[in-house]
Design a protein around this motif. Structure first.
Motif, PDB file in Angstrom:
ATOM      1  N   LEU A   1     -44.566 -24.070 -25.740  1.00 15.41           N
ATOM      2  CA  LEU A   1     -44.032 -25.288 -25.134  1.00 15.41           C
ATOM      3  C   LEU A   1     -42.507 -25.285 -25.143  1.00 15.41           C
ATOM      4  O   LEU A   1     -41.859 -25.711 -24.175  1.00 15.41           O
TER       5      LEU A   1
ATOM      6  N   THR B   1     -41.334 -22.849 -22.497  1.00 16.13           N
ATOM      7  CA  THR B   1     -41.582 -23.428 -21.177  1.00 16.13           C
ATOM      8  C   THR B   1     -40.586 -24.540 -20.864  1.00 16.13           C
ATOM      9  O   THR B   1     -40.049 -24.628 -19.756  1.00 16.13           O
ATOM     10  N   GLY B   2     -40.312 -25.399 -21.855  1.00 17.17           N
ATOM     11  CA  GLY B   2     -39.372 -26.484 -21.642  1.00 17.17           C
ATOM     12  C   GLY B   2     -37.962 -25.982 -21.392  1.00 17.17           C
ATOM     13  O   GLY B   2     -37.256 -26.486 -20.507  1.00 17.17           O
TER      14      GLY B   2
ATOM     15  N   THR C   1     -31.765 -32.713 -28.496  1.00 18.98           N
ATOM     16  CA  THR C   1     -31.993 -31.274 -28.385  1.00 18.98           C
ATOM     17  C   THR C   1     -31.977 -30.577 -29.732  1.00 18.98           C
ATOM     18  O   THR C   1     -32.688 -29.597 -29.941  1.00 18.98           O
TER      19      THR C   1
END
Length: 516
Positions: A298, A301-302, A376
């Motif tokens: 994930l 992908t992000g 982030t």
């Protein structure tokens, strides 16, 4: 005299950390040092107890004397790596340690340099993400600790990329970048396509200076190697090796033209072995490990999705654009070379692609940090933790247990008498020669030679054993009785991760498919 210096102050075209969330310099350095320490610790955990394969034995022989004609080591010689390993050996390191120390030490250096050099382009979070991925991803850790040239070559590739990033500042930096590229070629020549890709980022006004640096770097190892080997013999050995690698045994597309097989192996090497992500046919593992892999997938992908959403054009013009161009310039030509010209049974060839992929993910994180600076940091931290969780099991597996080939040697030496017994195997024959030279272990060149020799010595009354790695072993299947099996996770050793020892009997009753 060239002085290694990396100016980490952002240039006018580089956005400061204020645009993507501030981080005090001291906090950044503490986190960077922590990642470097974690990377070193992971590689120490992955240090194997014995030499794992033929290549490692060839390098071990080179510790005592460099001779390409006797494969000490085999061509192309990897002279920069061998020189560093011999220094470690002279300092008192063990055989395995001397061959692993260059990769571990240079690996630590390249991690620190990457973080410092990438910060002006990616910001603190992006630079730490790039460092964390190279410190904790499975493939860099495993081969950073393997007694072979891969860890050293990979570290020099990273250092070459960092030097190229600063090559536009002065001619001196361009010469330095070229010299590091030349040294990297002397440690791992198969990385040439990735290193050539770096030339695309070299400023034209410094092209001659960079070329001069390459000549200095290459000359530092090529001239001594030519003197030791002899120019004529060096050309003869090199041409023979290259012809064999291209058309007989090198695993290139000419040798293994099945494109479906190559695509499957390429994907496994990069996705499963390189990044530790799920791949069809690979076990998901326990629930926590599966969750870590899912989180890693994930996160990747992000981060890559952020690049797409930001748009390629805007990303190329943003501060992260130079890192993005660097990743593509290395990854695209090397990916084509790996797919067509490398032996895809060996996942180590995916190392430059793992580096390029890590840079792409770091660019994606930097883009996210610029848009959502407060969110982030935790995401990047979770990504690093997921990397460590996926990497630790395979690192511990490599460090705790010898390779299947080394265990085969130990089993034969502890259970079978050396007299009256002959073993036919593959590359493992070199390990027998190194560890138990009083055992007779042959490596036939072809399946026909195997059949002929086994039939002859068995008829003469010898006790014959054959391994599953011997060429053409399938033809002997009706006469083979399985005795022992030595295996490991294919992500730890993609090549020869499953070896079966058979006893050859003319009246064997076991079915060919029976194995332990």
């Amino acid at each position: 005299m060239l002085r290694l210096s990396f100016n980490i102050i952002p240039s006018p075209v580089e956005a400061p950390d204020a645009a993507r969330g501030t981080m005090p310099p001291r906090s950044f350095l503490v986190l960077l040092l922590g990642l470097v320490g974690a990377g070193v610790a992971a590689r120490v955990l992955a240090l194997p107890p014995l030499l794992p394969d033929l290549d490692a034995v060839n390098f071990a022989r080179a510790l005592r004397g460099f001779d390409l004609s006797t494969q000490a080591p085999h061509f192309p010689g990897y002279p920069v790596y061998v020189a560093l390993a011999r220094l470690a050996s002279a300092a008192g390191a063990s055989e395995v340690g001397a061959l692993a120390v260059p990769g571990i030490v240079l690996g630590a250096v390249c991690l620190g340099v990457l973080g410092l050099v990438a910060r002006p382009f990616l910001g603190a979070i992006g630079a730490l993400t790039a460092t964390a991925l190279l410190a904790l991803l499975p493939l860099p850790v495993l081969f950073g600790a393997t007694p072979g040239s891969d860890g050293t070559g990979f570290a020099l590739l990273v250092l070459a990329a960092c030097a190229v990033l600063g090559s536009d500042r002065s001619r001196r930096h361009a010469v330095l970048a070229g010299a590091v590229v030349g040294l990297a070629l002397g440690a791992r020549p198969s990385f040439l396509p990735a290193l050539l890709g770096l030339a695309l980022l070299m400023p034209r006004r410094h092209g001659l200076a960079a070329a001069g640096g390459v000549l200095l770097g290459v000359g530092a190892w090529l001239v001594p190697m030519a003197v030791l080997t002899g120019p004529e013999r060096l050309v003869r050995i090199g041409s023979g090796f290259l012809l064999g690698h291209a058309g007989e045994w090198g695993g290139t597309v000419a040798v293994r033209p099945d494109l479906d097989w190559r695509m499957e192996r390429f994907g496994f090497d990069l996705v499963a072995a390189g990044f530790g992500l799920p791949w069809p046919g690979s076990s998901a593992g326990p629930a926590l490990l599966f969750a870590a892999r899912l989180l890693l997938a994930l996160g990747f992908t992000g981060a890559l999705g952020a690049l797409v959403l930001a748009g390629v054009r805007s990303s190329l013009s943003a501060p992260e654009g130079r890192i993005l161009r660097l990743a593509l310039a290395m990854g695209l030509p090397y990916g084509a070379w790996m797919f067509l010209g490398q032996n895809l049974l060996k996942a180590r060839h995916a190392l430059p692609l793992v580096f390029a992929g890590a840079l792409l993910v770091a660019v994606g994180v930097a883009v996210l940090a610029r848009r959502w600076p407060s969110r982030t940091g935790p995401i990047a931290g979770a990504l690093a933790v997921a990397c460590a969780a996926v990497m630790l099991p395979v690192a511990l597996a490599q460090g705790r247990e010898s390779s299947p080939a080394a265990r085969l040697v130990a089993h034969v030496a502890s259970t079978l008498p050396p007299s009256g017994m002959l073993l036919f195997t593959g590359e493992e024959a070199r390990l027998f020669e190194h560890y138990v030279p009083h055992y007779r272990a042959g490596r036939p060149a072809t399946g026909e030679q195997l059949r002929r020799e086994v039939t002859r010595v068995a008829a003469a009354g010898a006790d014959v054993y054959v391994t599953s790695t011997a060429p053409g072993v399938e033809a002997l299947a009706p006469h083979l009785v399985p005795v022992a099996r030595f295996s490991c996770d294919p992500r730890v050793r993609s090549h020869a991760h499953d070896i079966v020892l058979y006893h050859y009997r003319l009246a064997a009753l076991a079915a060919p498919h029976e194995v332990l």
